[in-house]
Enzyme design. Sequence first.
Site, PDB file in Angstrom:
ATOM      1  N   HIS A   1       0.803  -1.231  -0.019  1.00  0.00           N
ATOM      2  CA  HIS A   1       0.153   0.068  -0.007  1.00  0.00           C
ATOM      3  C   HIS A   1       0.794   1.236   0.215  1.00  0.00           C
ATOM      4  O   HIS A   1       0.659   2.351  -0.862  1.00  0.00           O
ATOM      5  CB  HIS A   1      -1.026   0.039   1.311  1.00  0.00           C
ATOM      6  CG  HIS A   1      -1.730   1.116   1.358  1.00  0.00           C
ATOM      7  ND1 HIS A   1      -1.229   2.144   2.132  1.00  0.00           N
ATOM      8  CD2 HIS A   1      -2.888   1.425   0.661  1.00  0.00           C
ATOM      9  CE1 HIS A   1      -2.376   3.055   2.044  1.00  0.00           C
ATOM     10  NE2 HIS A   1      -3.111   2.740   1.194  1.00  0.00           N
TER      11      HIS A   1
ATOM     12  N   GLU B   1      -7.531  -9.304 -13.559  1.00  0.00           N
ATOM     13  CA  GLU B   1      -6.389  -9.310 -12.699  1.00  0.00           C
ATOM     14  C   GLU B   1      -6.524 -10.627 -11.873  1.00  0.00           C
ATOM     15  O   GLU B   1      -6.085 -10.965 -10.868  1.00  0.00           O
ATOM     16  CB  GLU B   1      -6.420  -8.091 -11.700  1.00  0.00           C
ATOM     17  CG  GLU B   1      -7.969  -7.590 -11.271  1.00  0.00           C
ATOM     18  CD  GLU B   1      -7.949  -6.408 -10.385  1.00  0.00           C
ATOM     19  OE1 GLU B   1      -6.623  -6.194  -9.943  1.00  0.00           O
ATOM     20  OE2 GLU B   1      -8.910  -5.901 -10.198  1.00  0.00           O
TER      21      GLU B   1
ATOM     22  N   THR C   1      -1.479  -5.928 -13.400  1.00  0.00           N
ATOM     23  CA  THR C   1      -0.509  -6.951 -13.000  1.00  0.00           C
ATOM     24  C   THR C   1       0.017  -6.992 -11.625  1.00  0.00           C
ATOM     25  O   THR C   1       0.562  -8.074 -11.340  1.00  0.00           O
ATOM     26  CB  THR C   1       0.317  -6.679 -14.000  1.00  0.00           C
ATOM     27  OG1 THR C   1       0.937  -5.379 -14.017  1.00  0.00           O
ATOM     28  CG2 THR C   1       0.120  -7.166 -15.203  1.00  0.00           C
TER      29      THR C   1
ATOM     30  N   ASP D   1      -2.247  -7.620  -8.991  1.00  0.00           N
ATOM     31  CA  ASP D   1      -3.264  -8.646  -8.363  1.00  0.00           C
ATOM     32  C   ASP D   1      -2.887  -9.848  -9.285  1.00  0.00           C
ATOM     33  O   ASP D   1      -2.800 -11.050  -8.662  1.00  0.00           O
ATOM     34  CB  ASP D   1      -4.739  -8.398  -8.529  1.00  0.00           C
ATOM     35  CG  ASP D   1      -5.083  -7.495  -6.976  1.00  0.00           C
ATOM     36  OD1 ASP D   1      -4.807  -8.167  -6.115  1.00  0.00           O
ATOM     37  OD2 ASP D   1      -5.572  -6.674  -7.290  1.00  0.00           O
TER      38      ASP D   1
ATOM     39  N   CYS E   1      -2.049  -1.956 -16.481  1.00  0.00           N
ATOM     40  CA  CYS E   1      -2.229  -0.864 -15.561  1.00  0.00           C
ATOM     41  C   CYS E   1      -1.682  -1.090 -14.324  1.00  0.00           C
ATOM     42  O   CYS E   1      -1.939  -0.286 -13.258  1.00  0.00           O
ATOM     43  CB  CYS E   1      -3.534  -0.218 -15.439  1.00  0.00           C
ATOM     44  SG  CYS E   1      -4.627  -1.376 -14.819  1.00  0.00           S
TER      45      CYS E   1
END
Length: 847
Positions: free
Chosen positions: A426, A716, A738, A740, A802
Amino acid sequence: MQKPMDFRDFVEISPTARITRDTHGWRAKCLQRLVRLEMPVPKTVALSFQAVRAIAAGQPVEAAAILACFGPAPLVSVRPSAQETEWGGPSTVLNIGMNAQRHAELATTHGQEAATTLYLRFVQAYAIHVARLDPDPFMVGTVDEAALDAVLAAYEAEMEEPFPQDPLRQLAEVLRSMARAWEGTTARLLRQAKGAPAEAGLGLVVQGMALGIGRGVSGAGVIQFIDPVTGQPQVTGRYLGQSQGRDALADPDAALYLTRDPRGPSLEEVAPEIFADLIRFGQASRTRLREEMQIEFTVEAGQLFVIDAVKVARSSRAGVRIAVALAEDGIIAPEEAVLRVEPRALSELLHPQVDARAPRDRIARGIAASPGAAQGKLVFSSAAAQASAARGEPCILVRRETAPEDVRGMHAAAGVLTERGGITSHAAVIARGLGLPCVVGASGILVNPRDRVLRTPDGRRFGEGDVITIDGTRGEALAGAAEMLKPALDQAFRTLLGWADAVRDIGVRANADTPADAATARGFDAEGIGLCRTEHMFFEEGRLTVMREMIFADTREDRAAALDRLLPMQRDDFVRLFEIMAGLPVCIRLFDPPLHEFLPHDRDGMLELAEALDKPLSEVIRRVEALRETNPMLGMRGVRLGVTIPEIYEMQARAIFEAAIEVGRRGAAVVPEIMIPLVSAKREVELVKTRVDAVAAAVRTHQGAAFDYRLGVMVETPRAALRAGEIAQHCHFLSFGTNDLTQMTYGLSRDDAGRFMNAYVQLGVFPEDPFHILDAEGVGELLLIGAERGRAAVPNLLLSLCGEHGGNPESIAFCRQAGFDYVSCSPFRVPVARLAAAHLALADRPS
Ligand code: PEP
Ligand code: MG
């Protein structure tokens, strides 16, 4: 019997000699170019890679034939000449040929001190680099007969023979030792790390010495015509009388300036003709060698010699400026300027950096998650970061790891450091999006948020308010305020990227969630937004409580009421994004994360929520518990929420359409793109599409306005890639997520991978961190399958990537090869992606 070295294996450097970089190395080729420019280069002989290889393998050296080129009683130097400058080579040896007899002769022609210096230096170099003796006994402080006698005696004591007097033997031994040094394991590993192939060759150049030590104006120096940090034209360098090689740089206090300088005497004043010649040589090498060169020169009794020239070592920002200036002056083509700048080097220009020349007091090392450097006072919570920003004090937010509720704190911080996490954790993703320097997974540090203390692996303790520096480019945290360099988004940068855009053939969009991101993306000329993650919008001031009300709603009506309050806020978000992007495509991803991310985690937070919602604390605790998932990233998130609580997506779709109409009325037509996350089955798309179409119809009727929109799927999950053929039938586009997809293909948590990734990479289990460099074999195969099956079903399907990989040159190459339309990456990586894409297009051009 071994055959003696072939005479043709060395060649005197002349304008017409057959010398190439591939056979004799960069230095030999460069010296030939200087000779062709009629610079006063002392006579030089080049030994080919083949000859040096033969010497290393034990073939006798034809030293007599080589030395014969230099006339009677020569003194020579030997320098390495690998194919590429960066690949290095063994140390240069000067003054070969010095012995007792030459010492005596030179004492009469050049003076006793000069002769002794030359002999002493040679004995030292020979003992250390050729005989490979321990340097200590040869490091004498003074230069006189006694010192010379001492080093000669030390040599004899160590080697049990007198110092070799025969110049032929001296030269043969120097050549042999340099040839063998190149074959050594350490040298091989070092150059391979710089990209040299295993079989890379070494050439050697033997050059007549210009002495630089002796009578009259004698000395040596280096000169360059560009500032190595900024790339601005500026004569820099040093000259030191009675010196050789690069001595002038080692002794800046004694050395002269080159141009007139208030701080001391200069070569320009002391020897104006020599200075004028050097300036002329600099101009000639720039225009004819098509490069900014650093020239090494020697003056012997008033006569100037050019000994060597190397490409000026430069910072990334200087590299851009130099390439653009050469192209603007018509010396190289714009395409060549584009190719001369390494794409990754650009990220160094976009952010402040720690000045590499300054001292650094490292306190932690982790993953370089977001480039650039920042400094400020330590804070340990989001609230403290915001308070610090409100006081106008730059701060560094330190957390064990970050969660969505830290986003506001990250916005307020100048940099972020976390104890845990990997390259797509994150903290890393958000920091890259914000262009915030960030180091994650700083193993060894201990963050104690309660006591507001950070302990470093070396036992130091930093508390709230202590100043540190984050170097997100290198992945380090430093104590105190390190010296910094400013970003360099100057005209040269823009010009270069303009040339890159003219040749590239794959689109580059940005991942942008906020108006600030979108503005940055436009500033970097992104061709639209490829991924707007809408969930971050719900963490903003005043929204989180409404969001929580929506989550806690007991009835459809209560939920609808909360969503009605969120709708105008979302609409405003989209209005601002559409306005900033001014007609460029904007791809908005519907809500993705599990709902529990919006809930408080500790008792205080739950109490606060109970008060805000006017519910008993016990109920809040029970509901929070009920929403907790064992593995939330694989649970109730993405389209699964969209299917089971459809009102959230309906609200978002309405907000998007109403914003598109509003902005369309004022200016360019907006055709929003709506992306569904975490799809794994065709039916999910059908269900969402039906509802989104219905919302579109209702908005059209209600507002009496026509608009278009495009629906697509974020691929994903591995299943979505495999079933892309049927999923694509309902889509205008597929965008591969890409992050996930890597997580799910490996079965490897994005947030926990950092714990063992270093070990895995070191042991060669993974060649690279797959969250950082796209795994072309596994995840890549899913991309290819998805692309092929999707396009087979819908030939004009728009394809993109993305995930965080979108800004990596390797992934861009992969996507381009697979026929993708664009990549989308963090705004601050857009320039790197534009340049990398141009490099790929140019590499594919027929030569
Ligand atoms: C992805 O999974 O690749 C992606 C871009 O989405 P996120 O990082 O938000 O999960
Ligand atoms: Mg994702």
